[in-house]
Design a protein around this motif. Sequence first.
Motif, mmCIF file in Angstrom:
data_model
loop_
_atom_site.group_PDB
_atom_site.id
_atom_site.type_symbol
_atom_site.label_atom_id
_atom_site.label_comp_id
_atom_site.label_asym_id
_atom_site.label_seq_id
_atom_site.Cartn_x
_atom_site.Cartn_y
_atom_site.Cartn_z
ATOM 1 N N PHE A 59 0.825 -1.207 0.000
ATOM 2 C CA PHE A 59 0.000 0.000 0.000
ATOM 3 C C PHE A 59 0.862 1.261 0.000
ATOM 4 C CE2 PHE A 59 -4.013 -1.915 2.230
ATOM 5 C CZ PHE A 59 -4.296 -2.649 1.098
ATOM 6 N N ALA A 60 1.926 1.281 0.790
ATOM 7 C CA ALA A 60 2.795 2.462 0.849
ATOM 8 C C ALA A 60 3.526 2.668 -0.469
ATOM 9 C CB ALA A 60 3.774 2.339 2.009
ATOM 10 N N ALA A 61 4.012 1.597 -1.070
ATOM 11 C CA ALA A 61 4.677 1.718 -2.382
ATOM 12 C C ALA A 61 3.714 2.282 -3.422
ATOM 13 C CB ALA A 61 5.228 0.370 -2.823
ATOM 14 N N ASN A 62 2.480 1.811 -3.395
ATOM 15 C CA ASN A 62 1.489 2.339 -4.341
ATOM 16 C C ASN A 62 1.177 3.808 -4.055
ATOM 17 O OD1 ASN A 62 1.303 -0.020 -5.766
ATOM 18 N ND2 ASN A 62 -0.605 -0.686 -4.816
ATOM 19 N N ALA A 63 1.089 4.185 -2.772
ATOM 20 C CA ALA A 63 0.820 5.581 -2.425
ATOM 21 C C ALA A 63 1.944 6.488 -2.920
ATOM 22 C CB ALA A 63 0.651 5.726 -0.911
ATOM 23 N N VAL A 64 3.181 6.014 -2.788
ATOM 24 C CA VAL A 64 4.345 6.792 -3.211
ATOM 25 C C VAL A 64 4.452 6.837 -4.733
ATOM 26 C CG1 VAL A 64 6.876 6.754 -3.224
ATOM 27 C CG2 VAL A 64 5.629 6.453 -1.080
ATOM 28 N N THR A 65 4.181 5.720 -5.389
ATOM 29 C CA THR A 65 4.342 5.628 -6.839
ATOM 30 C C THR A 65 3.163 6.217 -7.601
ATOM 31 O OG1 THR A 65 5.620 3.617 -6.526
ATOM 32 C CG2 THR A 65 4.787 4.028 -8.746
ATOM 33 N N HIS A 66 1.951 5.892 -7.179
ATOM 34 C CA HIS A 66 0.763 6.264 -7.950
ATOM 35 C C HIS A 66 -0.103 7.324 -7.274
ATOM 36 C CE1 HIS A 66 1.766 2.841 -10.415
ATOM 37 N NE2 HIS A 66 1.676 2.039 -9.376
ATOM 38 N N GLY A 67 0.060 7.523 -5.970
ATOM 39 C CA GLY A 67 -0.811 8.443 -5.247
ATOM 40 C C GLY A 67 -0.160 9.736 -4.829
ATOM 41 N N ARG A 68 1.044 9.941 -5.279
ATOM 42 C CA ARG A 68 1.811 11.112 -4.845
ATOM 43 C C ARG A 68 1.282 12.395 -5.475
ATOM 44 N NH1 ARG A 68 8.326 11.919 -4.930
ATOM 45 N NH2 ARG A 68 8.264 13.973 -3.997
ATOM 46 N N ALA A 93 -3.400 11.276 -1.678
ATOM 47 C CA ALA A 93 -4.141 12.421 -2.192
ATOM 48 C C ALA A 93 -4.683 12.232 -3.608
ATOM 49 C CB ALA A 93 -3.257 13.668 -2.139
ATOM 50 N N ARG A 94 -4.503 11.068 -4.210
ATOM 51 C CA ARG A 94 -4.970 10.842 -5.579
ATOM 52 C C ARG A 94 -6.170 9.901 -5.582
ATOM 53 N NH1 ARG A 94 -1.295 11.268 -10.099
ATOM 54 N NH2 ARG A 94 -3.190 10.848 -11.248
ATOM 55 N N GLY A 95 -7.345 10.456 -5.695
ATOM 56 C CA GLY A 95 -8.555 9.644 -5.757
ATOM 57 C C GLY A 95 -8.872 9.156 -7.152
ATOM 58 N N ASP A 96 -8.178 9.692 -8.162
ATOM 59 C CA ASP A 96 -8.480 9.333 -9.543
ATOM 60 C C ASP A 96 -7.799 8.045 -9.994
ATOM 61 O OD1 ASP A 96 -6.065 10.788 -9.275
ATOM 62 O OD2 ASP A 96 -6.043 11.243 -11.416
ATOM 63 N N THR A 127 -11.737 3.219 -0.114
ATOM 64 C CA THR A 127 -12.765 4.149 0.327
ATOM 65 C C THR A 127 -12.390 5.533 -0.173
ATOM 66 O OG1 THR A 127 -13.085 2.838 2.334
ATOM 67 C CG2 THR A 127 -13.966 5.071 2.349
ATOM 68 N N GLU A 128 -13.364 6.209 -0.787
ATOM 69 C CA GLU A 128 -13.121 7.575 -1.247
ATOM 70 C C GLU A 128 -13.056 8.510 -0.044
ATOM 71 O OE1 GLU A 128 -15.836 8.927 -4.252
ATOM 72 O OE2 GLU A 128 -15.854 6.960 -5.205
ATOM 73 N N ARG A 129 -12.259 9.561 -0.210
ATOM 74 C CA ARG A 129 -12.158 10.621 0.794
ATOM 75 C C ARG A 129 -12.464 11.934 0.111
ATOM 76 N NH1 ARG A 129 -7.113 10.075 4.480
ATOM 77 N NH2 ARG A 129 -6.793 12.142 3.662
ATOM 78 N N GLU A 130 -12.599 12.974 0.900
ATOM 79 C CA GLU A 130 -12.840 14.292 0.307
ATOM 80 C C GLU A 130 -11.713 14.642 -0.663
ATOM 81 O OE1 GLU A 130 -13.224 18.842 1.841
ATOM 82 O OE2 GLU A 130 -14.218 17.277 3.026
ATOM 83 N N VAL A 131 -10.480 14.359 -0.248
ATOM 84 C CA VAL A 131 -9.317 14.511 -1.124
ATOM 85 C C VAL A 131 -8.603 13.166 -1.137
ATOM 86 C CG1 VAL A 131 -7.095 15.660 -1.474
ATOM 87 C CG2 VAL A 131 -9.048 16.962 -0.606
ATOM 88 N N GLY A 132 -8.607 12.490 -2.256
ATOM 89 C CA GLY A 132 -7.868 11.241 -2.383
ATOM 90 C C GLY A 132 -8.680 10.012 -2.049
ATOM 91 N N LYS A 133 -7.965 9.006 -1.561
ATOM 92 C CA LYS A 133 -8.583 7.714 -1.269
ATOM 93 C C LYS A 133 -7.850 7.054 -0.111
ATOM 94 C CE LYS A 133 -5.639 5.324 -4.574
ATOM 95 N NZ LYS A 133 -4.875 6.503 -4.922
#
Length: 141
Positions: A59-68, A93-96, A127-133
Amino acid sequence: MKPQIPTPTGELTAFRQLLSPTPRGARLARRLTVHQVDAWGFPQGSDASEAAAHIVAEFAANAVTHGRVSGRDFELRLLRREPDTLRIEVADARGDLLPRSQPDGAEAESGRGLWLVEAFATAWGVTEREVGKTVWAELTV
């Protein structure tokens, strides 16, 4: 008559940390997870510790790679519900861009990490968030 919805029982304990969206932040998330799970009674090297570490690493690798998103940290949350549930959440911060558990092809070099999550977790999702996921997984420990 309304159906009865089971309410969670047991004490809830939580850990939360904001981390930089860098490889170093992802490594720290994994180390903090192993430390916190140990504090909750699941020593380093145990099945619960190893499963939690693998899930957080993915999850952290994906957040750093794709959610940054520049200037935005990612968040690690660990929730322990007695007697036997551990919930792992990583928010970015990337909900898309949603995670996919299917690699792009048989020869793809990435895209298999969520298969590991599926193998370790009793359930996982987004889960969607106001900003991101928030990407989450639950383990029975």
